[in-house]
Design an enzyme around this catalytic site. Structure first.
Site, short mmCIF file in Angstrom:
data_model
loop_
_atom_site.label_atom_id
_atom_site.label_comp_id
_atom_site.label_asym_id
_atom_site.label_seq_id
_atom_site.Cartn_x
_atom_site.Cartn_y
_atom_site.Cartn_z
N CYS A 162 0.85 -1.19 0.00
CA CYS A 162 0.00 0.00 0.00
C CYS A 162 0.88 1.24 0.00
CB CYS A 162 -0.95 0.00 1.19
SG CYS A 162 -0.10 0.26 2.77
N CYS A 172 3.52 1.71 2.63
CA CYS A 172 4.80 1.04 2.35
C CYS A 172 5.70 1.95 1.52
CB CYS A 172 4.56 -0.27 1.61
SG CYS A 172 3.54 -1.47 2.47
N ASP A 190 -0.35 14.26 -38.20
CA ASP A 190 0.43 14.71 -39.35
C ASP A 190 0.83 13.56 -40.26
OD1 ASP A 190 2.29 13.45 -37.82
OD2 ASP A 190 3.84 14.97 -37.98
#
Length: 585
Positions: A31, A34, A433
């Protein structure tokens, strides 16, 4: 915790010779808490200038003074409670392979939890199918302590480091529910059946394991996109050494080496053509669907496919400095970087777990002291712990960045950095382009104009010249001739004129087929079809001119062929106000 402002390459470029970048793979993070803990640990290492840890990629990018050893960084991560090793560019990172399939733990947990959940589905209908307490305990125990052991390990590492994480919340919440159920099962053993909460603990662990599997699956899919880009680089190169040609691994090629590239092979290095003429498919870099002519002095890109001619290329950029390697590095850097919103997430997550633990204790005491029902108070405290798990908070943003950049890369879209991806939602106009980005890349012949022959004769002569070619325009000519059932004899002495067209002999006639430039260089007057050519070019068509070289009489124009490329099915048509697509009217 915000320790660095990331950009496209991860950090601002430092002065040469003063700072170095190191990538570290980290195992065990679960998580955002951590992440904050690892970043704090790295920041304490003397000589560390900045660090950025990404939960989704499980990588840390650290900028350090040149004299700081990598071992010191690895020790810092391990002291925070995680495993770590350095990521070496060009060496694939192989994580240890488990005997279990990736979905195995979640699937087994679901099988064991299902008998605990099914009785709950029938309770609203007055049907009570609850299993005996001992059976519920037997099903829940392996889920809690075997399949859920990872949460205890990660939570213990967090406690040792003096902080909390999502796994600590899961371990505490499910252990409380499991422990309460065991207590109730024995406390009411002689007083009939009582409601137990084994299913709550087992289902929470099952759902979190399912989330872990989905997260790992997303990571794998994104890593596949990166590997697909890397796979475009050939593994070996054929080098010219004196009068001999030797095959070496791509990592052994040095700048200045001369690589020999045969027709149909991928070009191994970025460089300049020293010998030969050919046409090269560079669609992987430019999106251009048609091959590009290359002659002596022309630049080529590693990973592009050589067409019909033999090329000798002097290597200018190899390994990590090649265009393809830089593209891969850009995608990886975009995944490793933190979007602006992620910095806010990190700051919130750093204090989230301690706050949740405090709230759970307050809930327990408030309910217990207010009515004396400590059993009910414990259930409410468990609910706070379980519901507040910040897995979505910590994982949603980095997982979205990782998946978004990886999927985009697999479709040929390169995202410079995480901030660009975050701001992409505001885009309302996209300008292209190159038509090859929007079209199928399979040109078809759409028109034939005749000057000195009839239309079918012009097409038959063009097909005769193209009968042995694999060029996309040649295939279009042959398909058009086959559709009209035209008979022709393949031309003889056909030679490719790089960047211009082809020449050959058919039915005793010397023919040229190619660009307007080829016609000018051969002295062919194209005025007769100038008006038709202008109209076709205004529609975005690609033109090829057919002429005959007549002995003692110069050259004469025979006809004109026009080609078009269909727009991809997923590309919307031109919006109001646009004149037309560049490729079709």
């Amino acid at each position: 915790m915000d320790t660095v402002t990331p950009i496209a390459a991860g950090f601002q470029k430092a002065a040469p010779g003063t700072l170095q970048l190191h990538d570290i793979a980290i195992e065990g993070m679960t998580c955002a808490s951590c992440v904050a803990r690892v970043e704090r640990s790295l920041a304490k290492v003397a000589g560390v200038d900045a660090s950025s840890v990404n939960l989704a990629t499980e990588r840390a990018r650290v900028r350090v003074a040149a004299e700081v050893p990598v071992a010191a960084l690895l020790d810092a991560v391990r002291n925070a409670g995680y495993e770590a090793h350095e990521v070496v560019e060009g060496v694939e990172d192989h994580a240890p392979q488990s005997r279990w399939p990736a979905w195995g733990p979640a699937a087994l947990a679901a099988v064991l939890s299902l008998p605990l959940v099914v009785p709950m589905l029938f309770m609203p209908f007055g049907v009570h199918l609850a299993a005996p307490g001992w059976l519920q305990w037997l099903l829940a125990t392996p889920v809690q302590f075997w399949l859920g052991a990872r949460f205890y390990r990660a939570g213990w590492h967090a406690l040792r480091a003096g902080s909390g994480n999502m796994d600590l919340l899961v371990a505490l919440g499910t252990s409380a529910g499991y422990g309460l159920s065991v207590y109730l099962m024995y406390a009411h053993a002689g007083h009939g059946e009582t409601h137990l909460y084994f299913e709550a603990s087992a289902v929470v662990i099952t759902l979190v394991l399912l989330g872990k599997w989905l997260e790992a699956r997303a990571k794998r899919q994104t890593a596949d996109a990166i590997r697909a880009l890397n796979a475009l680089r050939p593994e070996t190169a054929r080098l010219r050494r004196g009068t001999q040609e030797i095959e070496v691994k791509i990592g052994e090629v040095l700048p200045g080496d001369e690589a020999v590239v045969r027709p149909g092979e991928r070009i191994p290095v970025d460089g300049v053509v020293l010998e030969g003429e050919s046409e090269v498919d560079e669609s992987l870099i430019t999106g251009e669907s048609l091959p590009v002519a290359k002659a002596v002095g022309g630049r080529v890109t590693g990973g592009a496919v050589n067409g019909v001619g033999l090329l000798v290329v002097r290597a200018d950029a190899v390994g990590a400095e090649s265009t393809l390697a830089r593209i891969v590095r850009m995608v990886e850097s975009a995944q490793a970087a933190k979007a602006p919103i992620q910095r806010l997430v990190d700051r919130v997550s750093a204090v989230f777990v301690p706050v949740v633990l405090v709230l759970a204790i307050i809930t327990l005491l408030a309910w217990g002291l207010s009515n004396g029902d400590w059993e009910h108070a414990l259930l409410n405290a468990v609910a706070v712990l379980v519901i507040a798990c910040p897995c979505a908070l910590g994982l949603a943003t980095p997982a979205a960045i990782m998946t978004g950049t990886g999927v985009a890369a697999s479709h040929g879209i390169l995202i410079r950095d995480a901030e660009a991806l975050e701001r992409a939602h505001a885009i309302d106009t996209v300008a292209f382009d190159k038509t090859g980005t929007l079209t199928e890349g399979r040109p078809a012949m759409v028109a034939v104009e005749a000057a000195a022959e009839d239309v079918e004769q012009v097409l038959a002569l063009a097909a005769a010249l193209q009968s042995g070619s694999e060029h996309p325009l040649a295939r279009a000519v042959l398909e058009a001739a086959a559709a009209r059932n035209l008979a022709f004899t393949p031309a003889r002495a056909v030679r490719a004129i790089a960047g211009r067209g082809v020449a050959g002999e058919s039915a005793g006639r010397s023919l040229l087929l190619g660009s307007e430039r080829l016609m000018r260089e051969s002295g062919v007057d194209t005025e007769a079809l100038a008006a038709a050519a202008g109209a076709l070019q205004a529609e975005g068509r690609t033109l090829a001119w057919l002429a005959e070289l007549v002995p003692d009489a110069g050259a004469r124009l025979l006809g004109l062929l026009a080609f078009g490329d269909a727009v991809k099915a997923g590309a919307p048509g031109p919006s109001p106000g646009c004149v037309r697509w560049a490729c079709v009217p």
